[in-house]
Design a protein around this motif. Structure first.
Motif, PDB file in Angstrom:
ATOM      1  N   LEU A 235       0.617  -1.152   0.310  1.00 13.02           N
ATOM      2  CA  LEU A 235      -0.138   0.190  -0.395  1.00 13.02           C
ATOM      3  C   LEU A 235       0.887   1.385   0.588  1.00 13.02           C
ATOM      4  O   LEU A 235       0.288   2.059  -0.575  1.00 13.02           O
ATOM      5  CB  LEU A 235      -0.732   0.063   1.226  1.00 13.02           C
ATOM      6  CG  LEU A 235      -1.788   1.018   1.135  1.00 13.02           C
ATOM      7  CD1 LEU A 235      -3.192   0.695   0.074  1.00 13.02           C
ATOM      8  CD2 LEU A 235      -3.363   1.144   2.312  1.00 13.02           C
TER       9      LEU A 235
ATOM     10  N   TYR B 229      -7.490   1.858   8.053  1.00  9.69           N
ATOM     11  CA  TYR B 229      -5.883   1.957   7.937  1.00  9.69           C
ATOM     12  C   TYR B 229      -5.129   2.415   6.881  1.00  9.69           C
ATOM     13  O   TYR B 229      -4.527   3.114   6.653  1.00  9.69           O
ATOM     14  CB  TYR B 229      -4.899   0.598   8.719  1.00  9.69           C
ATOM     15  CG  TYR B 229      -5.407  -0.103   7.115  1.00  9.69           C
ATOM     16  CD1 TYR B 229      -3.584   0.355   6.259  1.00  9.69           C
ATOM     17  CD2 TYR B 229      -6.196  -0.858   6.818  1.00  9.69           C
ATOM     18  CE1 TYR B 229      -3.589  -1.193   4.932  1.00  9.69           C
ATOM     19  CE2 TYR B 229      -5.963  -2.272   5.415  1.00  9.69           C
ATOM     20  CZ  TYR B 229      -5.123  -1.850   5.606  1.00  9.69           C
ATOM     21  OH  TYR B 229      -5.043  -3.319   3.443  1.00  9.69           O
ATOM     22  N   LYS B 230      -5.613   2.143   5.467  1.00  7.27           N
ATOM     23  CA  LYS B 230      -5.762   2.859   4.228  1.00  7.27           C
ATOM     24  C   LYS B 230      -6.264   4.293   4.405  1.00  7.27           C
ATOM     25  O   LYS B 230      -5.140   4.796   4.137  1.00  7.27           O
ATOM     26  CB  LYS B 230      -6.232   2.131   3.659  1.00  7.27           C
ATOM     27  CG  LYS B 230      -6.331   0.821   3.162  1.00  7.27           C
ATOM     28  CD  LYS B 230      -6.897   0.409   1.882  1.00  7.27           C
ATOM     29  CE  LYS B 230      -7.045  -1.713   1.826  1.00  7.27           C
ATOM     30  NZ  LYS B 230      -7.956  -1.743   1.399  1.00  7.27           N
ATOM     31  N   GLU B 231      -6.947   4.801   5.003  1.00  8.94           N
ATOM     32  CA  GLU B 231      -7.166   6.099   5.079  1.00  8.94           C
ATOM     33  C   GLU B 231      -5.959   6.911   5.658  1.00  8.94           C
ATOM     34  O   GLU B 231      -5.331   7.792   5.089  1.00  8.94           O
ATOM     35  CB  GLU B 231      -9.013   6.631   5.720  1.00  8.94           C
ATOM     36  CG  GLU B 231      -9.790   5.836   4.616  1.00  8.94           C
ATOM     37  CD  GLU B 231      -9.744   6.300   3.665  1.00  8.94           C
ATOM     38  OE1 GLU B 231      -9.455   7.637   2.970  1.00  8.94           O
ATOM     39  OE2 GLU B 231      -9.627   5.794   2.494  1.00  8.94           O
TER      40      GLU B 231
ATOM     41  N   LYS C 191      -2.703   7.346   4.240  1.00  8.70           N
ATOM     42  CA  LYS C 191      -3.146   8.079   3.051  1.00  8.70           C
ATOM     43  C   LYS C 191      -2.146   9.794   3.779  1.00  8.70           C
ATOM     44  O   LYS C 191      -2.389  10.945   3.263  1.00  8.70           O
ATOM     45  CB  LYS C 191      -4.212   8.153   2.230  1.00  8.70           C
ATOM     46  CG  LYS C 191      -4.696   7.320   1.439  1.00  8.70           C
ATOM     47  CD  LYS C 191      -6.118   7.175   0.828  1.00  8.70           C
ATOM     48  CE  LYS C 191      -6.404   6.181  -0.238  1.00  8.70           C
ATOM     49  NZ  LYS C 191      -7.882   6.542  -0.924  1.00  8.70           N
TER      50      LYS C 191
END
Length: 282
Positions: free
Chosen positions: A225, A272-274, A277
């Motif tokens: 990611l 976790y992705k937000e 970013k």
């Protein structure tokens, strides 16, 4: 005006709290680095606490060199257990609210379901053992403490996995990352906000709480990611833990269940992705 003491001021969480404090001028903030609060000098520690006279303590300071701890056991226990004991005792004797930060490394990783706060602890390295001893000392001395266990912390400050990956992906054509250690990362900004949320809730429920971002991933998936969001060309190769030897063993599975903190403090936890970013954009 309530005075908040933050130990470990130069660490990832301490640094993020320092930024966040600018929005919370209703408190007087004392950010203590190793010169103001010497967690390794137990004789001096109580004197320093008396001089600062906090109303609230966020104990973010710790010995965190996981591999080095294997050969510096005494120092790790002094900072992560004995210093915590002194802080907890000082807090209870002076009617101070204490939030102490702990780790997923108190677990052995021999499970495959998200770990609740009541799950059995069994650290497999010195760092984890010293942090577990600190939890026990904290609650024995001061049953009114709040302990927050967190995992895989990263931010734009300090040394962490995200910054290491960014550096390696810019320098190398190929890197290898373990794909059989499972958990969830924690953006230090999110954790800093949780500490404030608990304070502002006016609801003080002592005991242990888990906090990390939402999601269940391996370090390898996290690296992929970072590669995708950073648009790096580097080839990321999955490897088993057995192919990446370290001095200290790591738990294979340390995903934390966050149901308790969500239910009691009504905390909305970002994916976790937000959070990654947001970190990369900052």
């Amino acid at each position: 005006m309530k005075r908040i003491l933050v130990t470990g001021a130069n660490g990832q969480l301490g640094s993020e709290l320092n930024l966040l404090s600018k929005k919370h001028s209703e408190y007087e903030w004392i950010f203590a680095d190793r010169t103001k609060i010497t967690l390794d000098d137990l004789d001096l520690l109580e004197t320093q606490l008396k001089e600062i006279q906090p109303n609230i303590i966020f104990n973010c300071g710790a010995y965190t060199a996981v591999d080095k701890a294997e050969s510096e056991k005494e120092l790790a226990f002094r900072i992560n257990c004995l210093a915590v004991k002194i802080i907890a005792r000082y807090a209870v004797n002076n009617n101070i609210n204490l939030i102490h930060i702990s780790t997923d490394y108190v677990f052995d990783g021999n499970t495959s379901i998200a770990l609740s706060e009541d799950a059995e602890t069994n650290p497999i390295n010195v760092y984890g053992a010293s942090k577990r001893a600190g939890e026990i000392a904290c609650l024995e001395e001061n049953p009114n403490s709040i302990i927050i266990r967190t995992s895989w912390v990263y931010s734009k400050f300090g040394n962490n996995f995200v910054k290491t990956m960014q550096k390696l992906m810019q320098e190398k054509e190929e890197i290898s990352v373990v794909n059989d250690q499972i958990g969830s990362p924690t953006y230090a900004v999110d954790l800093a906000n949780v500490l404030i949320d608990i304070l502002e809730s006016k609801k003080w429920i002592p005991g242990i709480f888990n906090y990390s971002n939402e999601g269940e991933i391996s370090w390898y998936e996290f690296a992929l990611l970072i590669k995708e969001l950073g648009m790096y060309k580097c080839n990321v190769k999955p490897i088993p833990t057995s192919a990446y030897q370290t001095q200290a063993k790591r738990p294979k599975f340390s995903l934390l269940s966050k149901e308790r903190i969500k239910a009691i403090y009504n905390i909305n936890i970002p994916d976790y992705k937000e959070s990654l970013k947001k970190c990369l954009n900052s």
